[in-house]
Design an enzyme around this catalytic site. Sequence first.
Site, PDB file in Angstrom:
ATOM      1  CB  SER A 197       8.384  55.599  -9.751  1.00 26.09           C
ATOM      2  OG  SER A 197       7.199  56.598  -9.367  1.00 26.09           O
ATOM      3  CE1 TYR A 210       6.873  54.509 -14.569  1.00 20.76           C
ATOM      4  CE2 TYR A 210       5.484  54.967 -12.791  1.00 20.76           C
ATOM      5  CZ  TYR A 210       6.857  55.140 -13.894  1.00 20.76           C
ATOM      6  OH  TYR A 210       7.674  56.433 -13.299  1.00 20.76           O
TER       7      TYR A 210
END
Length: 312
Positions: A197, A210
């Site tokens: 990401s 995350y």
Amino acid sequence: ETMNETLETAVVSGRGRVLPAAEEALMQQHLREENLPEAVLPACPVNRVLKGQKALVTGANSGIGRAVALALAHAGADVVVNYVSRPEAAEEVVREARRCGARVYAHRADVSKEAEVEAMFRRMVGEFGTIDILVNNAGLQRDAPVDEMSLADWRFVLDVNLTGQFLCAREAIREYKRRGVRREVSCAAGKIICMSSVHEVIPWAGHVNYAASKGGVMLMMKSIAQEVAPHRIRVNSVCPGAVRTPINMEAWGTPEAYRELMKLIPYKRIGEPDDIGRAVVWLASDESDYIHGASLYVDGGMTLYPGFETGG
Ligand code: BGC
């Protein structure tokens, strides 16, 4: 023959797989309001660059994983569609991938569970003979302010997003080392593509579990890449920015949210799952053979510090 002809002229993305009208309208309306040119999504010809290769995509029943599984099938790969919940969504991906002429099946396994991962690879080697491409995609969010985040939510996200990628990479590497290179299939003994990401480098308040998991994926990927390169195993990451999937619906679901989101994206359109699918196909193919240990940002410029467009 007929099938091959249709495949050659098919398009993986853009106008070929049309966006729902409401989503298209929202995207274009924002650009008109900002006096910017219309966004055109790519319509790319399908090249069967992965013909005969065997791919496993984790978390392939929705979002980015689904688009990646279908893009690989369009590119000629046989595909295992891993999922953990919603088997009917996995079966739908299987049906669509089969229309490309691929061998496909769905397999339920929780990637954070060692025994389930081992069993998934054992079955794949049994059914397909081997594995050539692992796409470590399964991932999730459990957001909370740091002082309200439970240990369970911290662990859950790290277990799936980071440990899950480790467990699958380990099994793939065992098979790649055992089997070695078959030059008629690929220059590499095998490929691993980690779904990371932009948050492997962009800190993210309210999402510390995350962001920590994706920061972990970055150095896990690079360390594995360094270690297994001599065995001709190629390891890279794709780092999506904001992509239109269920994980971040609140960031694109309304005009107000979409407008806020565009402040973070210099290219001024949200990513579509097919944008990631195409990048993965390329990274899995011999066209990218000398690319190793790289984080490929597919983010419309989100990592360019867009706040500095006007500030600083
Ligand atoms: C997250 C999305 C977010 C995007 C950009 C992704 O990794 O899962 O929720 O929209 O990063 O911030």
